[in-house]
Design a protein around this motif. Structure first.
Motif, PDB file in Angstrom:
ATOM      1  N   GLU A  16      48.379  37.559  41.627  1.00 31.32           N
ATOM      2  CA  GLU A  16      49.715  38.035  42.011  1.00 31.32           C
ATOM      3  C   GLU A  16      49.943  39.469  41.539  1.00 31.32           C
ATOM      4  OE1 GLU A  16      52.633  35.149  40.701  1.00 31.32           O
ATOM      5  OE2 GLU A  16      51.405  33.554  41.574  1.00 31.32           O
ATOM      6  N   ALA A  17      49.469  39.787  40.356  1.00 30.61           N
ATOM      7  CA  ALA A  17      49.615  41.161  39.856  1.00 30.61           C
ATOM      8  C   ALA A  17      48.853  42.130  40.752  1.00 30.61           C
ATOM      9  CB  ALA A  17      49.113  41.247  38.419  1.00 30.61           C
ATOM     10  N   ALA A  18      47.648  41.739  41.164  1.00 28.48           N
ATOM     11  CA  ALA A  18      46.832  42.617  42.004  1.00 28.48           C
ATOM     12  C   ALA A  18      47.445  42.789  43.392  1.00 28.48           C
ATOM     13  CB  ALA A  18      45.421  42.056  42.115  1.00 28.48           C
ATOM     14  N   GLU A  19      48.165  41.757  43.825  1.00 29.94           N
ATOM     15  CA  GLU A  19      48.811  41.827  45.135  1.00 29.94           C
ATOM     16  C   GLU A  19      50.082  42.687  45.065  1.00 29.94           C
ATOM     17  OE1 GLU A  19      50.376  38.698  48.586  1.00 29.94           O
ATOM     18  OE2 GLU A  19      49.897  37.982  46.573  1.00 29.94           O
ATOM     19  N   ARG A  20      50.810  42.530  43.968  1.00 35.34           N
ATOM     20  CA  ARG A  20      52.092  43.227  43.827  1.00 35.34           C
ATOM     21  C   ARG A  20      51.903  44.713  43.523  1.00 35.34           C
ATOM     22  NH1 ARG A  20      56.806  40.691  39.989  1.00 35.34           N
ATOM     23  NH2 ARG A  20      58.143  42.524  39.872  1.00 35.34           N
ATOM     24  N   TRP A  21      50.844  45.036  42.789  1.00 35.09           N
ATOM     25  CA  TRP A  21      50.526  46.431  42.473  1.00 35.09           C
ATOM     26  C   TRP A  21      49.135  46.736  43.021  1.00 35.09           C
ATOM     27  CZ3 TRP A  21      53.080  43.286  38.900  1.00 35.09           C
ATOM     28  CH2 TRP A  21      54.386  43.712  38.552  1.00 35.09           C
ATOM     29  N   PRO A  22      49.064  47.109  44.297  1.00 31.28           N
ATOM     30  CA  PRO A  22      47.752  47.312  44.915  1.00 31.28           C
ATOM     31  C   PRO A  22      46.909  48.307  44.118  1.00 31.28           C
ATOM     32  CG  PRO A  22      49.458  47.297  46.592  1.00 31.28           C
ATOM     33  CD  PRO A  22      50.159  47.278  45.256  1.00 31.28           C
ATOM     34  N   ASP A  76      53.391  48.092  34.246  1.00 29.76           N
ATOM     35  CA  ASP A  76      54.232  47.079  34.894  1.00 29.76           C
ATOM     36  C   ASP A  76      53.465  45.777  35.121  1.00 29.76           C
ATOM     37  OD1 ASP A  76      56.218  48.964  34.872  1.00 29.76           O
ATOM     38  OD2 ASP A  76      56.144  49.386  37.022  1.00 29.76           O
ATOM     39  N   ALA A  77      52.224  45.887  35.568  1.00 31.82           N
ATOM     40  CA  ALA A  77      51.431  44.686  35.836  1.00 31.82           C
ATOM     41  C   ALA A  77      51.115  43.941  34.537  1.00 31.82           C
ATOM     42  CB  ALA A  77      50.142  45.050  36.566  1.00 31.82           C
ATOM     43  N   CYS A  78      50.888  44.690  33.470  1.00 34.85           N
ATOM     44  CA  CYS A  78      50.591  44.066  32.173  1.00 34.85           C
ATOM     45  C   CYS A  78      51.809  43.295  31.679  1.00 34.85           C
ATOM     46  CB  CYS A  78      50.172  45.145  31.181  1.00 34.85           C
ATOM     47  SG  CYS A  78      49.469  44.514  29.662  1.00 34.85           S
ATOM     48  N   VAL A 107      39.588  41.087  39.067  1.00 37.11           N
ATOM     49  CA  VAL A 107      40.842  40.341  38.989  1.00 37.11           C
ATOM     50  C   VAL A 107      40.502  38.946  38.482  1.00 37.11           C
ATOM     51  CG1 VAL A 107      42.783  39.388  40.282  1.00 37.11           C
ATOM     52  CG2 VAL A 107      41.872  41.643  40.888  1.00 37.11           C
ATOM     53  N   SER A 108      40.875  38.649  37.230  1.00 37.30           N
ATOM     54  CA  SER A 108      40.488  37.356  36.674  1.00 37.30           C
ATOM     55  C   SER A 108      41.523  36.871  35.671  1.00 37.30           C
ATOM     56  CB  SER A 108      39.117  37.444  35.988  1.00 37.30           C
ATOM     57  OG  SER A 108      39.204  38.230  34.815  1.00 37.30           O
ATOM     58  N   GLY A 109      41.634  35.565  35.571  1.00 35.62           N
ATOM     59  CA  GLY A 109      42.480  34.936  34.569  1.00 35.62           C
ATOM     60  C   GLY A 109      41.884  33.597  34.231  1.00 35.62           C
ATOM     61  N   ARG A 110      41.774  33.298  32.935  1.00 29.17           N
ATOM     62  CA  ARG A 110      41.110  32.045  32.561  1.00 29.17           C
ATOM     63  C   ARG A 110      41.446  31.645  31.130  1.00 29.17           C
ATOM     64  NH1 ARG A 110      34.835  33.511  30.986  1.00 29.17           N
ATOM     65  NH2 ARG A 110      35.356  35.164  29.520  1.00 29.17           N
TER      66      ARG A 110
END
Lengths: 80, 160
Positions: free
Chosen positions: B74-80, B114-116, B10-13
């Motif tokens: 947030e994406a990882a939390e919303r879509w386990p 959906d997460a994308c 899970v990363s964003g940068r």
């Protein structure tokens, strides 16, 4: 208190890039930073309620400031 | 900004170097993930009726980096179970270069899609990044609300 003001993109072109030191009275809010900037040349580029961040987090205009805070005025974002 | 290979699930940068869709997909691939989706945004050769030759991407860097990481979380939390890697490039890009990349993996396709979609819409709504277009006549202009739509609204004019 003294805060540091950051400006980006079109706001930086109009008002200078900063960081701009600004002296404010105790109890000042993020909105007071905008008010102070309106006296500067180029301030016509600022909308009635520019988006704000305090210490790199989105913040409402009523956000109370503390000495040393970094306040950023952010034009409408255009990433992607 | 780090220059290390994407590795976290899970990363964003923010990045300053070219974005590789394949590298992003590799970063999220997993034995449990039968579905992989990706979104790549690239610099387009036109906007709002003008020919575009390149774009400068600028950011409030620490905040943009933090927002990209938060969107991934947030994406990882919303879509386990979602594994997601997001990169947004800053600097000067030529037409055709990738400005933003998102890869998502999950056991099933619906959460992956959906997460994308969530991630790219969130990026466009709340990450403090701005673009200055270069036009064929040599002029440059920041893309603003008049061409990019209201802040927070999905745009149709200025972005992929």
């Amino acid at each position: 208190m003294r805060v540091s003001v950051l400006l980006f993109a079109s706001y930086a072109d109009a008002l200078g890039p900063g960081p701009l030191p600004l002296e404010l009275p105790a109890g000042a809010t993020a909105a007071d930073v905008v008010t102070a900037l309106r006296a500067r040349p180029g301030a016509v580029a600022l909308p009635p309620a520019p988006m704000l961040a305090v210490n790199a987090r989105w913040a409402a205009p009523a956000t109370a400031l503390a000495d040393g805070d970094e306040v950023a005025l952010l034009p409408p974002v255009a990433g992607g | 900004m780090s220059r290390v290979a994407v590795s976290a699930a899970v990363s964003g940068r923010l990045v300053r170097t070219p974005i590789s869709g394949a590298a992003l997909l590799d970063a999220v691939a997993h034995e449990t993930a039968g579905a992989q989706t990706a979104f790549l945004g690239a610099v387009r050769d036109h906007n709002a009726g003008r020919a575009v030759t390149g774009i400068d991407y600028a950011a409030y860097e620490p905040m943009a980096d933090a927002e990209l990481a938060a969107i991934a979380a947030e994406a990882a939390e919303r879509w386990p179970g979602v594994r997601i890697a997001i990169e947004h490039r800053i600097g000067t890009l030529a037409v055709g270069e990738i400005s933003v990349g998102i890869a998502v993996a999950h056991a099933h396709r619906a959460p992956a899609f959906d997460a994308c979609r969530f991630a790219i819409e969130a990026i466009k709504a709340r990450v403090p990044i701005w673009k200055r277009e270069h036009y064929v006549d040599g002029t440059r202009a920041w893309v603003d609300a008049s061409t990019a739509g209201a802040a927070g609204a999905p745009t149709t004019g200025a972005t992929p």
